[in-house]
Design a protein around this motif. Structure first.
Motif, PDB file in Angstrom:
ATOM      1  N   GLY A 110       0.804  -1.231  -0.053  1.00  0.00           N
ATOM      2  CA  GLY A 110       0.068   0.023  -0.097  1.00  0.00           C
ATOM      3  C   GLY A 110       0.791   1.175   0.097  1.00  0.00           C
ATOM      4  N   VAL A 111       0.240   2.464  -0.016  1.00  0.00           N
ATOM      5  CA  VAL A 111       0.744   3.496  -0.013  1.00  0.00           C
ATOM      6  C   VAL A 111       1.809   3.828   1.129  1.00  0.00           C
ATOM      7  CG1 VAL A 111       0.485   6.233   0.010  1.00  0.00           C
ATOM      8  CG2 VAL A 111      -1.362   4.675  -0.968  1.00  0.00           C
ATOM      9  N   ILE A 112       1.641   3.563   2.290  1.00  0.00           N
ATOM     10  CA  ILE A 112       2.505   4.060   3.358  1.00  0.00           C
ATOM     11  C   ILE A 112       3.738   3.094   3.051  1.00  0.00           C
ATOM     12  CG2 ILE A 112       2.843   3.814   5.922  1.00  0.00           C
ATOM     13  CD1 ILE A 112      -0.080   4.695   6.075  1.00  0.00           C
ATOM     14  N   ASN A 113       3.604   1.853   2.859  1.00  0.00           N
ATOM     15  CA  ASN A 113       4.690   0.750   2.950  1.00  0.00           C
ATOM     16  C   ASN A 113       5.504   1.200   1.455  1.00  0.00           C
ATOM     17  OD1 ASN A 113       4.894  -1.004   5.080  1.00  0.00           O
ATOM     18  ND2 ASN A 113       3.070  -2.167   4.352  1.00  0.00           N
ATOM     19  N   THR A 114       4.834   1.518   0.703  1.00  0.00           N
ATOM     20  CA  THR A 114       5.719   1.728  -0.511  1.00  0.00           C
ATOM     21  C   THR A 114       6.538   3.057  -0.166  1.00  0.00           C
ATOM     22  OG1 THR A 114       3.800   1.249  -1.681  1.00  0.00           O
ATOM     23  CG2 THR A 114       5.477   2.149  -3.147  1.00  0.00           C
ATOM     24  N   LEU A 115       5.917   4.261   0.389  1.00  0.00           N
ATOM     25  CA  LEU A 115       6.751   5.218   0.533  1.00  0.00           C
ATOM     26  C   LEU A 115       7.881   5.012   1.409  1.00  0.00           C
ATOM     27  CD1 LEU A 115       4.230   8.240   1.170  1.00  0.00           C
ATOM     28  CD2 LEU A 115       6.190   8.195  -0.439  1.00  0.00           C
ATOM     29  N   LEU A 116       7.608   4.075   2.408  1.00  0.00           N
ATOM     30  CA  LEU A 116       8.870   3.957   3.382  1.00  0.00           C
ATOM     31  C   LEU A 116       9.963   3.050   2.863  1.00  0.00           C
ATOM     32  CD1 LEU A 116       6.764   3.612   6.610  1.00  0.00           C
ATOM     33  CD2 LEU A 116       8.009   5.452   6.078  1.00  0.00           C
ATOM     34  N   VAL A 117       9.479   2.171   2.164  1.00  0.00           N
ATOM     35  CA  VAL A 117      10.672   1.358   1.689  1.00  0.00           C
ATOM     36  C   VAL A 117      11.345   2.084   0.420  1.00  0.00           C
ATOM     37  CG1 VAL A 117      11.009  -0.599   0.173  1.00  0.00           C
ATOM     38  CG2 VAL A 117       9.244  -0.708   1.957  1.00  0.00           C
ATOM     39  N   GLN A 118      10.736   2.716  -0.285  1.00  0.00           N
ATOM     40  CA  GLN A 118      11.324   3.573  -1.450  1.00  0.00           C
ATOM     41  C   GLN A 118      12.361   4.456  -0.742  1.00  0.00           C
ATOM     42  OE1 GLN A 118       8.239   4.914  -4.087  1.00  0.00           O
ATOM     43  NE2 GLN A 118       8.372   2.992  -5.418  1.00  0.00           N
ATOM     44  N   GLY A 127      13.746   4.413   1.790  1.00  0.00           N
ATOM     45  CA  GLY A 127      14.684   3.684   2.529  1.00  0.00           C
ATOM     46  C   GLY A 127      14.646   3.646   4.240  1.00  0.00           C
ATOM     47  N   VAL A 128      13.696   4.046   4.536  1.00  0.00           N
ATOM     48  CA  VAL A 128      13.477   4.072   6.089  1.00  0.00           C
ATOM     49  C   VAL A 128      13.364   2.631   6.597  1.00  0.00           C
ATOM     50  CG1 VAL A 128      12.028   5.029   8.065  1.00  0.00           C
ATOM     51  CG2 VAL A 128      12.204   6.302   5.971  1.00  0.00           C
ATOM     52  N   ILE A 129      12.560   1.835   5.922  1.00  0.00           N
ATOM     53  CA  ILE A 129      12.456   0.447   6.495  1.00  0.00           C
ATOM     54  C   ILE A 129      12.836  -0.476   4.976  1.00  0.00           C
ATOM     55  CG2 ILE A 129      10.858   0.585   8.320  1.00  0.00           C
ATOM     56  CD1 ILE A 129       8.807  -0.075   6.140  1.00  0.00           C
ATOM     57  N   ALA A 130      13.450  -1.460   5.464  1.00  0.00           N
ATOM     58  CA  ALA A 130      13.786  -2.294   4.437  1.00  0.00           C
ATOM     59  C   ALA A 130      12.730  -3.429   3.821  1.00  0.00           C
ATOM     60  CB  ALA A 130      15.040  -3.313   4.791  1.00  0.00           C
TER      61      ALA A 130
END
Lengths: 300, 381
Positions: free
Chosen positions: A144-152, A154-157
């Motif tokens: 989803g939106v949040i995970n995509t943002l965070l992964v892209q 680089g905050v989370i792997a």
């Protein structure tokens, strides 16, 4: 929702409210006639099926309390009930904390800001609960939106598991039920004469003390009404927990739905419904008894 | 503009322990969009003085009071209490009490809790607090109601609680926003006297907003008349009544006949006018300099109690001929309403004891007055 404006307030007890005079306008037979359609509809479409459902919980297969024994003895069901109460409680608390400031903003004098706030509260209310719940899926999904943002960024792997958790259910339910908290509080804040906070300030109270000594106590009727509304609605909430909750976050309404539509165990569904009904009614009665709303404040 | 300091203030200063402070308003402006609510008002109130801000609604009197309380901000100008500039001070730090029009009592607190509120805010200890509450309740004669909620009290009692709450922390200045407006006439008159006595005893400075000119005249040391956001006249009640600065004040304070006419002749300050087919006389108003000349429009202002009526004799008489239209008995005086030849109505208040026998509605009369009793203002209505 009755919204009393400041100017509507009578000056004091010397001016009796107009309501009692209006109460006697309709004759008793006419009043009964006017409520008859609703009473009939409710009796036929609501009380009758509910009554039959509740009745089946003690009569099927024979006159028995097995269904209720099952509810008590199997820890899963007690767990579901406890989780429902806890999520409803947390949801109420979160809605209160988030909703009060919004209600206060809406009740502010002025034109632009309160209007914008009101629109922000009302528009979601006109949107289907289903749509709002799906919106949360889009946000919280592994892709989803949040995970995509965070992964892209680089905050989370790896993507976080947010969907199908208590947290997701809680957040979405709070969001959906927020207007029911905001509107009663807004109503009671609007009916608060502007002179009262002013008088408090004039007598030496700073902003914080004006709020805690005058504004908050006088808005308590709205706070209690909002809390009761949100809590009782949360207890029986179906769509959002069904969509956003996993098997680990089963709530009462979802459980009833499963029993009735998937397992076709209507008597057991009836038993759980009975528990939900007792819980909700119990809450309403306890609240009224404990708080004596009418006695807390009589400022109009 | 009249700027006398009442001798009463000085006398009072000796009698009471004056806790009042002077209030200064200088060149204060407040506009709301295109509307100017307060237009450059300057007003100095002496310590312990009772000053009324009098004017019709929209005259800016309430805005001025709200600015003194800190609920409104002046766009320019300066407000002072004693030596202190309070123009930008938060309302809760001004130490200026306010009595609201609708009392603004806290409905969830008892009478005693309401009165305790300002003391709590000032962190005054329990023993001292209770002593002061008792004293304040005693002053407004509400000892028996200490434990009641405001909703259980009558309007007059609520008013007293509001007053007690305002005086309990011994503020040097008390602002009052039509505090008696919601009471019935009899109670209002009673409270006017009580308020005034209370203020004398406390020695506090009071700024009192009202649209009721009678109330302002009764209670005030000085009255500030406001109109359209401007200070029109400031002076002791008697000066306002006898020497109104302009036609507005003349009309607003007390009963006044304002008759439009045309100047016929000026002899020094004495002005002769043609009014409604008759001749009227009056003294030129002090600020009318040069605007009164033969042929110019003007208005003559005369109080009903100064008008004399005689039955028309047929011979040429000085004054304004007319017809008696109505006789209204008011107790001590009787109001005679005269319709002048041109249709203008004129009121004459005649002592009921000096019966004008023989006069009845329809009688032809001639109205006149001593030149010194009337003022002439330049300009048409």
């Amino acid at each position: 929702m009755s919204v009393t404006t400041v100017t509507d307030l009578p000056a004091g007890p010397a001016v009796p409210a107009a309501a009692p005079a209006l109460r006697g306008r309709l004759s008793l037979p006419l009043s009964l006639l006017l409520v008859a359609p609703l009473v009939l509809l409710l009796a036929w479409a609501f009380f009758l099926p509910i009554g039959r459902l509740l009745l089946t919980s003690v009569t099927e297969p024979t006159l028995t309390l097995t269904n209720y024994r099952r509810l008590i003895t199997q820890p899963l069901y007690a767990e579901v009930i406890l989780r429902t109460v806890w999520i409803s409680f947390a949801c109420t608390a979160a809605a209160l904390l988030l909703g009060y400031p919004v209600a206060a903003l809406m009740a502010r004098p002025g034109r632009v800001v309160p209007k914008i706030a009101a629109v922000c509260v009302m528009v979601p209310l006109w949107t289907s609960v289903l749509v709002r719940s799906y919106a949360w899926i889009i946000l919280l999904d592994r892709k989803g939106v949040i995970n995509t943002l965070l992964v892209q960024s680089g905050v989370i792997a790896k993507p976080l598991t947010m969907l199908y958790t208590d947290g997701a259910v809680l957040m979405a339910m709070t969001h959906v039920l927020l207007p029911f908290m905001i509107l009663p509080i807004y109503s009671s804040l609007r009916s608060l004469p502007v002179d009262l906070p002013r008088a408090a300030a004039n007598l030496g109270a700073g902003r914080v003390r004006v709020f805690f000594a005058v504004t908050l106590p006088l808005s308590l009727p709205g706070v209690f009404a909002g809390c009761l509304l949100v809590f009782v609605m949360a207890l029986g909430f179906y769509v959002t927990p069904a969509l956003l909750g996993g098997p680990q976050t089963l709530m009462i309404a979802t459980l009833i739905g499963q029993q009735a539509t998937e397992l076709l165990d209507w008597p057991f569904a009836g038993a759980i419904s009975c528990v939900l009904l007792v819980l909700s009614l119990g809450m309403v009665i306890t609240f009224k008894r404990l708080l004596r709303l009418d006695r807390v404040v009589a400022h109009d | 503009m009249l700027r006398e300091r009442p001798a009463a203030a000085a006398a009072r200063a000796a009698a009471a322990t004056v806790s009042g402070l002077a209030v200064g308003i200088s060149e204060v402006w407040r506009r709301y969009g295109p509307v100017t609510a307060v237009a450059g008002v300057s007003l100095d109130v002496a310590a312990g003085e009772f000053v009324s801000l009098l004017g019709p609604s929209g005259s800016g009197k309430t805005t001025l009071l709200m600015m003194l309380a800190g609920f409104e901000q002046p766009q320019s100008g300066r407000l002072t209490v004693g030596e202190r500039d309070i123009t930008r001070v938060a309302p809760n730090k001004r130490n200026v009490a306010m009595v609201f029009q609708r009392y603004a009592l806290f409905p969830h607190m008892t009478v005693a809790e309401n009165i305790a509120f300002p003391l709590r805010m000032r962190r005054i200890g329990r023993a001292e607090r209770e002593a002061r509450i008792r004293r304040a309740l005693d002053m407004v004669k509400l000892e028996a109601q200490a434990g009641r909620k405001p909703a259980e009290l009558s309007g007059g009692q609520q008013q007293r609680v509001a007053l007690a709450r305002a005086i309990v922390f011994e503020p040097p200045v008390i602002l009052m926003d039509e505090p008696l407006g919601a009471l019935d006439k009899k109670l209002r008159q009673h409270m006017q006297i009580e308020l005034k006595q209370l203020q004398r005893r406390l020695g506090a400075t009071v700024i009192y907003v009202t649209h009721d000119q009678e109330e302002a005249l009764t209670m005030s040391d000085r009255v500030a008349v406001l109109n359209h956001g401007k200070l029109v006249q400031l002076g002791p009640p008697r000066a306002l009544y006898d020497q109104p600065a302009d036609a507005f004040v003349a009309d607003f304070i007390g009963e006044m006949n304002l008759l439009p006419g045309t100047v016929r002749a000026m002899t020094g300050e004495l002005c002769t006018l043609a009014v409604d087919g008759g001749t009227a006389v009056g003294m030129a108003a002090s600020n009318s300099d040069g605007q009164l000349a033969s042929g110019k429009p003007a208005r003559v202002a005369v109080r009903p109690e100064h008008v004399e009526l005689v039955a028309a004799s047929g011979a040429a008489q000085d004054g304004l001929p007319g017809q008696l239209a109505e006789i209204v008995f008011n107790g001590a005086t009787t109001a005679m309403l005269v319709e002048l030849a041109g249709g203008t109505m004129l009121r004459a208040d005649i002592s009921t004891r000096s019966s004008l026998a023989g006069l009845h509605p329809g009688s032809p009369v001639v109205a006149s007055w001593a030149a010194g009793a009337a003022l002439v203002f330049p300009g048409a209505a």
